[in-house]
Design an enzyme around this catalytic site. Structure first.
Site, PDB file in Angstrom:
ATOM      1  N   ASP A  30       0.849  -1.192   0.000  1.00  0.00           N
ATOM      2  CA  ASP A  30       0.000   0.000   0.000  1.00  0.00           C
ATOM      3  C   ASP A  30       0.886   1.244   0.000  1.00  0.00           C
ATOM      4  O   ASP A  30       1.881   1.322   0.729  1.00  0.00           O
ATOM      5  CB  ASP A  30      -0.924  -0.003   1.223  1.00  0.00           C
ATOM      6  CG  ASP A  30      -2.068   0.988   1.072  1.00  0.00           C
ATOM      7  OD1 ASP A  30      -3.217   0.544   0.916  1.00  0.00           O
ATOM      8  OD2 ASP A  30      -1.817   2.208   1.101  1.00  0.00           O
ATOM      9  N   ASN A  86     -13.027  -2.901   2.695  1.00  0.00           N
ATOM     10  CA  ASN A  86     -13.929  -1.761   2.838  1.00  0.00           C
ATOM     11  C   ASN A  86     -14.968  -1.797   1.727  1.00  0.00           C
ATOM     12  O   ASN A  86     -14.638  -2.031   0.567  1.00  0.00           O
ATOM     13  CB  ASN A  86     -13.142  -0.443   2.769  1.00  0.00           C
ATOM     14  CG  ASN A  86     -12.264  -0.238   3.986  1.00  0.00           C
ATOM     15  OD1 ASN A  86     -12.662  -0.551   5.096  1.00  0.00           O
ATOM     16  ND2 ASN A  86     -11.054   0.281   3.784  1.00  0.00           N
ATOM     17  N   HIS A  99     -10.658  -5.104  -3.263  1.00  0.00           N
ATOM     18  CA  HIS A  99      -9.315  -5.439  -2.792  1.00  0.00           C
ATOM     19  C   HIS A  99      -9.379  -5.769  -1.310  1.00  0.00           C
ATOM     20  O   HIS A  99     -10.286  -5.321  -0.601  1.00  0.00           O
ATOM     21  CB  HIS A  99      -8.345  -4.284  -3.051  1.00  0.00           C
ATOM     22  CG  HIS A  99      -8.813  -2.976  -2.478  1.00  0.00           C
ATOM     23  ND1 HIS A  99      -9.761  -2.202  -3.114  1.00  0.00           N
ATOM     24  CD2 HIS A  99      -8.502  -2.325  -1.342  1.00  0.00           C
ATOM     25  CE1 HIS A  99     -10.010  -1.121  -2.388  1.00  0.00           C
ATOM     26  NE2 HIS A  99      -9.255  -1.180  -1.289  1.00  0.00           N
TER      27      HIS A  99
END
Ligand code: AMP
Ligand code: ZN
Length: 113
Positions: A30, A86, A99
């Site tokens: 990330d 999320n 993801h």
């Protein structure tokens, strides 16, 4: 999906720190880590939400999830990890290509879910 950042990463149009790739998914670091080590597991096929999954997406996501513990050495998961998906605005989803966040490398000091 022309405007999707993860499709562009998949297609090599945007650089990323890719740590793993197979026919179904890839794993990158990330860009804005929220834990000591923070990876994203991104299925290659673009879909936005769990609610949009086809039956083959469902089967593929199962295989992708099963792969994560098999990559324990590569990702450094030996002391544990947390997965987060999320979904939608209230969850703070910012990239609408499904993801899975993989958080690891530390005690999770934010509230236990
Ligand atoms: P979410 O908020 O659940 O949609 O997660 C999107 C994640 O993608 C965030 O944690 C971002 O930091 C991350 N992200 C966005 N653009 C990039 C990029 N180009 N490379 C790596 N990670 C990214
Ligand atoms: Zn996409």
């Amino acid at each position: 999906m022309s405007n999707c950042v993860f499709c562009k990463i998949r297609d090599g149009e945007i650089p990323s720190e890719k740590v793993y790739e197979d026919d179904l998914m890839f794993i990158i670091k990330d860009i804005d880590p929220k834990a000591e080590r923070h990876f994203l597991m991104i299925p290659k096929r673009h879909f936005k939400l769990l609610s949009e999954m086809t039956s083959s997406d469902t089967e593929n996501l199962g295989k992708c999830l099963k792969k994560i513990p098999e990559l324990s050495d590569l990702l450094g998961l030996e002391n544990g990890y947390r997965l987060i998906i999320n979904q939608g605005d209230d969850a703070g989803q910012t990239v609408f290509h499904l993801h899975v966040h993989i958080l690891t490398g530390q005690k999770m000091d934010f509230p236990h879910l």
